[in-house]
Write an enzyme that holds these catalytic residues in place. Structure first.
Site, PDB file in Angstrom:
ATOM      1  N   GLU A  33       0.844  -1.343  -0.002  1.00  0.00           N
ATOM      2  CA  GLU A  33      -0.184   0.109   0.005  1.00  0.00           C
ATOM      3  C   GLU A  33       0.770   1.349   0.029  1.00  0.00           C
ATOM      4  O   GLU A  33       1.726   1.308   0.761  1.00  0.00           O
ATOM      5  CB  GLU A  33      -0.736   0.159   1.077  1.00  0.00           C
ATOM      6  N   MET A  38      -4.142   5.280   3.450  1.00  0.00           N
ATOM      7  CA  MET A  38      -5.407   4.472   2.843  1.00  0.00           C
ATOM      8  C   MET A  38      -5.371   3.056   3.072  1.00  0.00           C
ATOM      9  O   MET A  38      -5.866   2.094   2.330  1.00  0.00           O
ATOM     10  CB  MET A  38      -4.931   4.707   1.295  1.00  0.00           C
ATOM     11  N   LYS A  52     -21.000   9.020   3.326  1.00  0.00           N
ATOM     12  CA  LYS A  52     -22.169   8.775   3.888  1.00  0.00           C
ATOM     13  C   LYS A  52     -22.306   9.160   5.374  1.00  0.00           C
ATOM     14  O   LYS A  52     -23.453   9.495   5.706  1.00  0.00           O
ATOM     15  CB  LYS A  52     -22.694   7.291   3.712  1.00  0.00           C
ATOM     16  N   GLY A 180     -22.263  14.196 -11.656  1.00  0.00           N
ATOM     17  CA  GLY A 180     -22.688  12.633 -11.691  1.00  0.00           C
ATOM     18  C   GLY A 180     -22.828  12.085 -10.283  1.00  0.00           C
ATOM     19  O   GLY A 180     -23.424  12.873  -9.516  1.00  0.00           O
ATOM     20  N   HIS A 445     -44.645  -3.870   8.606  1.00  0.00           N
ATOM     21  CA  HIS A 445     -45.595  -2.523   8.644  1.00  0.00           C
ATOM     22  C   HIS A 445     -45.227  -1.674   9.870  1.00  0.00           C
ATOM     23  O   HIS A 445     -45.249  -2.249  10.899  1.00  0.00           O
ATOM     24  CB  HIS A 445     -47.069  -2.739   8.299  1.00  0.00           C
TER      25      HIS A 445
HETATM   26  C1  LIG Z   1     -16.379  10.260  -2.925  1.00  0.00           C
HETATM   27  C2  LIG Z   1     -16.628   8.682  -3.301  1.00  0.00           C
HETATM   28  C3  LIG Z   1     -17.651   8.081  -2.491  1.00  0.00           C
HETATM   29  C4  LIG Z   1     -18.244   6.856  -2.903  1.00  0.00           C
HETATM   30  N1  LIG Z   1     -19.277   6.293  -2.602  1.00  0.00           N
HETATM   31  C5  LIG Z   1     -19.548   4.948  -2.920  1.00  0.00           C
HETATM   32  C6  LIG Z   1     -20.702   4.371  -2.130  1.00  0.00           C
HETATM   33  O1  LIG Z   1     -21.504   4.828  -1.640  1.00  0.00           O
HETATM   34  N2  LIG Z   1     -20.835   3.119  -2.617  1.00  0.00           N
HETATM   35  C7  LIG Z   1     -19.998   2.300  -3.491  1.00  0.00           C
HETATM   36  O2  LIG Z   1     -20.206   1.062  -3.632  1.00  0.00           O
HETATM   37  N3  LIG Z   1     -18.838   2.700  -3.700  1.00  0.00           N
HETATM   38  C8  LIG Z   1     -18.725   4.109  -3.748  1.00  0.00           C
HETATM   39  N4  LIG Z   1     -17.413   4.650  -4.202  1.00  0.00           N
HETATM   40  C9  LIG Z   1     -16.733   4.074  -4.966  1.00  0.00           C
HETATM   41  C10 LIG Z   1     -15.727   2.829  -3.932  1.00  0.00           C
HETATM   42  O3  LIG Z   1     -15.059   3.809  -3.135  1.00  0.00           O
HETATM   43  C11 LIG Z   1     -14.724   2.239  -4.823  1.00  0.00           C
HETATM   44  O4  LIG Z   1     -15.485   1.707  -5.870  1.00  0.00           O
HETATM   45  C12 LIG Z   1     -14.128   1.178  -4.153  1.00  0.00           C
HETATM   46  O5  LIG Z   1     -13.419   1.852  -2.780  1.00  0.00           O
HETATM   47  C13 LIG Z   1     -12.853   0.634  -4.972  1.00  0.00           C
HETATM   48  O6  LIG Z   1     -12.216  -0.325  -4.268  1.00  0.00           O
HETATM   49  P1  LIG Z   1     -11.073  -1.067  -4.990  1.00  0.00           P
HETATM   50  O7  LIG Z   1     -10.867  -2.295  -4.100  1.00  0.00           O
HETATM   51  O8  LIG Z   1     -11.014  -0.955  -6.380  1.00  0.00           O
HETATM   52  O9  LIG Z   1      -9.848  -0.238  -4.642  1.00  0.00           O
HETATM   53  P2  LIG Z   1      -9.404   0.994  -3.571  1.00  0.00           P
HETATM   54  O10 LIG Z   1     -10.135   0.825  -2.199  1.00  0.00           O
HETATM   55  O11 LIG Z   1      -9.379   2.271  -4.204  1.00  0.00           O
HETATM   56  O12 LIG Z   1      -7.849   0.658  -3.103  1.00  0.00           O
HETATM   57  C14 LIG Z   1      -7.025   0.747  -3.838  1.00  0.00           C
HETATM   58  C15 LIG Z   1      -5.470   1.238  -3.250  1.00  0.00           C
HETATM   59  O13 LIG Z   1      -4.372   0.963  -3.885  1.00  0.00           O
HETATM   60  C16 LIG Z   1      -3.515   2.085  -3.553  1.00  0.00           C
HETATM   61  N5  LIG Z   1      -2.445   2.025  -4.656  1.00  0.00           N
HETATM   62  C17 LIG Z   1      -2.696   2.604  -5.815  1.00  0.00           C
HETATM   63  N6  LIG Z   1      -1.916   2.426  -6.669  1.00  0.00           N
HETATM   64  C18 LIG Z   1      -0.746   1.724  -5.832  1.00  0.00           C
HETATM   65  C19 LIG Z   1       0.579   1.298  -6.202  1.00  0.00           C
HETATM   66  N7  LIG Z   1       1.236   1.552  -7.385  1.00  0.00           N
HETATM   67  N8  LIG Z   1       1.263   0.835  -5.166  1.00  0.00           N
HETATM   68  C20 LIG Z   1       0.757   0.569  -4.011  1.00  0.00           C
HETATM   69  N9  LIG Z   1      -0.568   0.824  -3.651  1.00  0.00           N
HETATM   70  C21 LIG Z   1      -1.243   1.512  -4.552  1.00  0.00           C
HETATM   71  C22 LIG Z   1      -4.181   3.165  -3.279  1.00  0.00           C
HETATM   72  O14 LIG Z   1      -3.607   3.768  -2.363  1.00  0.00           O
HETATM   73  C23 LIG Z   1      -5.547   2.456  -2.531  1.00  0.00           C
HETATM   74  O15 LIG Z   1      -5.378   2.438  -1.028  1.00  0.00           O
HETATM   75  C24 LIG Z   1     -17.033   6.198  -3.876  1.00  0.00           C
HETATM   76  C25 LIG Z   1     -15.952   6.741  -4.382  1.00  0.00           C
HETATM   77  C26 LIG Z   1     -15.839   8.026  -4.077  1.00  0.00           C
HETATM   78  C27 LIG Z   1     -14.461   8.585  -4.627  1.00  0.00           C
HETATM   79  N1  LIG Z   2     -23.283   6.053  -4.293  1.00  0.00           N
HETATM   80  C1  LIG Z   2     -22.233   5.390  -4.917  1.00  0.00           C
HETATM   81  O1  LIG Z   2     -22.009   4.032  -5.184  1.00  0.00           O
HETATM   82  C2  LIG Z   2     -20.920   6.180  -5.657  1.00  0.00           C
HETATM   83  C3  LIG Z   2     -20.994   7.538  -5.014  1.00  0.00           C
HETATM   84  C4  LIG Z   2     -19.980   8.542  -5.344  1.00  0.00           C
HETATM   85  C5  LIG Z   2     -19.108   7.706  -6.391  1.00  0.00           C
HETATM   86  N2  LIG Z   2     -19.201   6.566  -6.777  1.00  0.00           N
HETATM   87  C6  LIG Z   2     -18.368   6.210  -8.122  1.00  0.00           C
HETATM   88  O2  LIG Z   2     -17.340   6.883  -8.349  1.00  0.00           O
HETATM   89  C7  LIG Z   2     -17.240   7.207  -9.647  1.00  0.00           C
HETATM   90  C8  LIG Z   2     -17.019   8.711 -10.062  1.00  0.00           C
HETATM   91  O3  LIG Z   2     -18.020   9.499  -9.704  1.00  0.00           O
HETATM   92  P1  LIG Z   2     -18.089  11.066 -10.509  1.00  0.00           P
HETATM   93  O4  LIG Z   2     -19.302  11.735 -10.025  1.00  0.00           O
HETATM   94  O5  LIG Z   2     -16.775  11.626 -10.216  1.00  0.00           O
HETATM   95  O6  LIG Z   2     -18.389  10.538 -11.940  1.00  0.00           O
HETATM   96  P2  LIG Z   2     -19.484  10.332 -12.915  1.00  0.00           P
HETATM   97  O7  LIG Z   2     -18.824   9.615 -14.181  1.00  0.00           O
HETATM   98  O8  LIG Z   2     -20.633   9.750 -12.045  1.00  0.00           O
HETATM   99  O9  LIG Z   2     -19.944  11.724 -13.344  1.00  0.00           O
HETATM  100  C9  LIG Z   2     -19.062  12.888 -13.715  1.00  0.00           C
HETATM  101  C10 LIG Z   2     -19.922  13.948 -14.419  1.00  0.00           C
HETATM  102  O10 LIG Z   2     -19.256  15.121 -14.727  1.00  0.00           O
HETATM  103  C11 LIG Z   2     -19.408  15.356 -16.010  1.00  0.00           C
HETATM  104  N3  LIG Z   2     -18.245  16.191 -16.301  1.00  0.00           N
HETATM  105  C12 LIG Z   2     -17.099  15.599 -16.919  1.00  0.00           C
HETATM  106  N4  LIG Z   2     -16.250  16.507 -17.243  1.00  0.00           N
HETATM  107  C13 LIG Z   2     -16.849  17.619 -16.834  1.00  0.00           C
HETATM  108  C14 LIG Z   2     -16.555  18.987 -17.130  1.00  0.00           C
HETATM  109  N5  LIG Z   2     -15.126  19.442 -17.320  1.00  0.00           N
HETATM  110  N6  LIG Z   2     -17.070  20.188 -16.600  1.00  0.00           N
HETATM  111  C15 LIG Z   2     -18.463  19.616 -16.184  1.00  0.00           C
HETATM  112  N7  LIG Z   2     -18.936  18.511 -16.248  1.00  0.00           N
HETATM  113  C16 LIG Z   2     -18.128  17.559 -16.491  1.00  0.00           C
HETATM  114  C17 LIG Z   2     -20.082  14.228 -16.790  1.00  0.00           C
HETATM  115  O11 LIG Z   2     -20.687  14.606 -17.845  1.00  0.00           O
HETATM  116  C18 LIG Z   2     -20.590  13.449 -15.636  1.00  0.00           C
HETATM  117  O12 LIG Z   2     -21.918  13.855 -15.686  1.00  0.00           O
HETATM  118  C19 LIG Z   2     -18.790   6.849 -10.192  1.00  0.00           C
HETATM  119  O13 LIG Z   2     -18.902   6.464 -11.492  1.00  0.00           O
HETATM  120  C20 LIG Z   2     -19.251   5.922  -9.036  1.00  0.00           C
HETATM  121  O14 LIG Z   2     -19.080   4.693  -9.638  1.00  0.00           O
HETATM  122  C21 LIG Z   2     -20.295   5.773  -6.353  1.00  0.00           C
END
Ligand SMILES: Cc1cc2nc3c(=O)[nH]c(=O)nc-3n(C[C@H](O)[C@H](O)[C@H](O)COP(=O)(O)OP(=O)(O)OC[C@H]3O[C@@H](n4cnc5c(N)ncnc54)[C@H](O)[C@@H]3O)c2cc1C
Ligand SMILES: NC(=O)c1ccc[n+]([C@@H]2O[C@H](COP(=O)([O-])OP(=O)(O)OC[C@H]3O[C@@H](n4cnc5c(N)ncnc54)[C@H](O)[C@@H]3O)[C@@H](O)[C@H]2O)c1
Length: 459
Positions: A33, A38, A52, A180, A445
């Protein structure tokens, strides 16, 4: 050179589950990592859990201090503190779980391929170590896509979701680029905390993949929260002012230029697979146009002993898919080898707005395009007694059923508790149940689930 049965690159969701599974089966496992902040991955540290937690806090803040910015700002700082505490607690638990296992070695450092069975780890103090692995699993997640907008790199007021969530000062005026999942969730959250939010989207169609009735409901709900939404926004430049940032953009439709001022600008313009530092060509691993590692349905790359799991393999980016990737790989290694990534379709998703939106399967528009003979049912959330008791009457439920087979093709729930209720619809679809199974099911319910009785009664 140290030898391992398995090397896991990235301490993300799928990777940590796999590390424990392999180690319990007596494999010698290395997990690498790059950041101690992280441990446990994006979900725990910068994604699902912090967002959340704060979304829930923002709903409390709105109830207590609506239109009282000064108290909201104080509440926000305390809420960020509580969120940080929870994240640290979960990160420590993840770390301890991995560290405690005698068969797992955790390496702090950035990993890259030296060859197709050797991984180089470079620690923060620039020390290098080579590890050899019989199997290698890439679990490096994804990273924000930064748009090509002049001035974003040097600005003190431009943030990604990860950096904004670390700020304990509530932005009075928040500009968000991208409508998005992240843009909509954080727009709702900051509006709940009392920020004036402007959501700018480059596309001309709000929620392009959703049916128009659903997108309109969401649009109205965001507007009721005071969020201003501007479509066709093509961002040009950003410059810092004495107390914030000015964004210049043009309206794609008519070319009108606009200047918007904010205390902070959030970039929520998508995420891409994190493959930058992996030196994948040294291992002969191919990526697609988005940079995602190309895998087969069993998550093997073109080198069958190198696998990819989670966001790094592209497609939909959800925590629960990274977990399911772990199941697919475990099934290949130790099970009947029948699992693959196609057998989990359809996959539901949720956007945690207020009310939240959950969806599974096809939309009505998609089903029509595919030529299904279909029936559609809609139910206002206000018709469900539980919505009344919770004082959350906004939103609607919508279901699409195949008129010939009676099978559910798609369902959208835009209402309180949607993230829970969608799992019942998902269960029915995965088990190929006739829609009447939900129509006639005995639900508790008052609950939002019992809305499904009425939603499916209409067919
Ligand atoms: C703001 C936000 C909100 C989200 N909300 C939701 C949600 O509500 N529900 C949901 O299902 N998903 C949500 N997601 C998406 C979700 O977080 C990801 O899909 C998920 O965490 C991905 O997990 P992963 O196992 O692919 O890797 P990650 O959990 O991203 O882990 C990858 C790890 O690899 C490490 N790493 C990267 N490159 C290297 C390297 N070269 N060497 C060593 N370590 C490295 C990173 O530091 C990281 O810790 C959200 C994402 C964001 C950004
Ligand atoms: N509840 C959840 O499960 C959850 C919550 C947050 C994020 N995520 C994951 O993280 C991923 C990334 O989220 P995200 O919201 O960054 O991506 P997204 O792909 O959902 O949305 C990105 C949005 O930005 C717009 N966009 C792109 N370039 C732009 C620009 N230059 N100016 C204005 N608008 C622009 C696109 O048209 C799109 O509507 C999602 O695809 C989702 O899978 C999941």
């Amino acid at each position: 050179m140290k030898q391992y049965d398995a090397i896991i690159i990235g301490f993300g969701k799928g990777g940590k589950l796999l590390a424990a599974e392999l180690a319990n089966r007596n494999w010698k496992v290395a997990i690498i990592e790059r950041s101690p902040q992280m441990y446990g991955g994006t979900c725990v540290n910068a994604g699902c859990i912090p967002t959340k937690t704060l979304i829930h806090e923002s709903e409390q803040a709105e109830r207590l201090y609506r239109d009282d910015y000064s108290n909201q700002a104080k509440y926000y700082a305390l809420a960020v503190g509580r969120k940080n505490k929870l994240v640290s607690f979960l990160r420590d638990k993840n770390y301890e779980h991995i560290k405690a296992h005698p068969n797992i070695t955790l390496y702090d450092g950035t990993a890259s391929f030296a060859s197709n069975d050797t991984v180089k780890v470079v620690s923060r103090d620039k020390k290098e170590i080579l590890l050899k692995g019989k199997e290698v699993f890439i679990n490096t997640g994804s990273t924000p896509i930064l748009p090509d907008v002049e001035g974003i790199n040097g600005s003190k007021h431009v943030f990604t979701s990860e950096t904004l969530l670390r700020q304990s000062k509530l932005p009075h005026r928040l500009l968000i680029l991208g409508a998005g999942a992240i843009g909509m969730e954080l727009a709702t959250m900051y509006a709940g905390f009392g920020s004036q939010v402007t959501l700018l989207e480059s596309g001309s169609r709000f929620m392009p993949k959703s049916d128009r009735d659903i997108a309109e409901s969401m649009l109205e709900s965001l507007k009721r929260k005071g969020i201003e939404i501007r479509l066709n926004a093509y961002a040009l430049s950003v410059y810092d002012t004495a107390d914030g940032v000015t964004l210049t953009y043009t309206d794609n439709a008519d070319g009108t230029p606009y200047f918007l001022e904010g205390d902070a600008l959030l970039l929520a313009t998508g995420r891409r697979p994190m493959t930058d530092e992996l030196n994948l060509h040294a291992a002969g691993i191919r990526t697609d146009a988005q940079g995602a590692v190309i895998v087969n349905g069993h998550l093997q790359t073109s080198s069958p002993h190198i696998w990819a799991m989670g966001d790094v393999r592209g497609g939909a980016l959800y925590d629960y898919l990274s977990i399911d990737d772990f199941r697919v790989i475990a099934n290949q290694l130790f099970g009947n080898k029948k699992r693959n990534t196609d057998d989990r379709v359809p996959v539901p998703y949720v956007i945690f707005t207020d009310p939240p939106l959950a969806h599974i399967g096809l939309t009505e528009e998609e089903a029509v395009k595919r030529g299904y003979s279909l029936q559609v049912s809609r139910l206002p959330a206000a018709a469900i007694p539980r919505a009344r008791t919770l004082q959350h009457i906004d939103g609607m439920m919508k279901a699409i059923v195949n008129a010939h087979t009676g099978r559910i093709i798609g369902c959208t729930l835009f209402c309180v508790d949607a993230p829970e209720v969608i799992n019942l619809v998902s269960l029915a679809m995965k088990n190929d149940l006739h829609y009447s199974a939900l129509r006639d099911f005995i639900f508790t319910h008052p609950s939002m689930s019992e809305g499904l009785n009425d939603l499916f009664k209409a067919f």
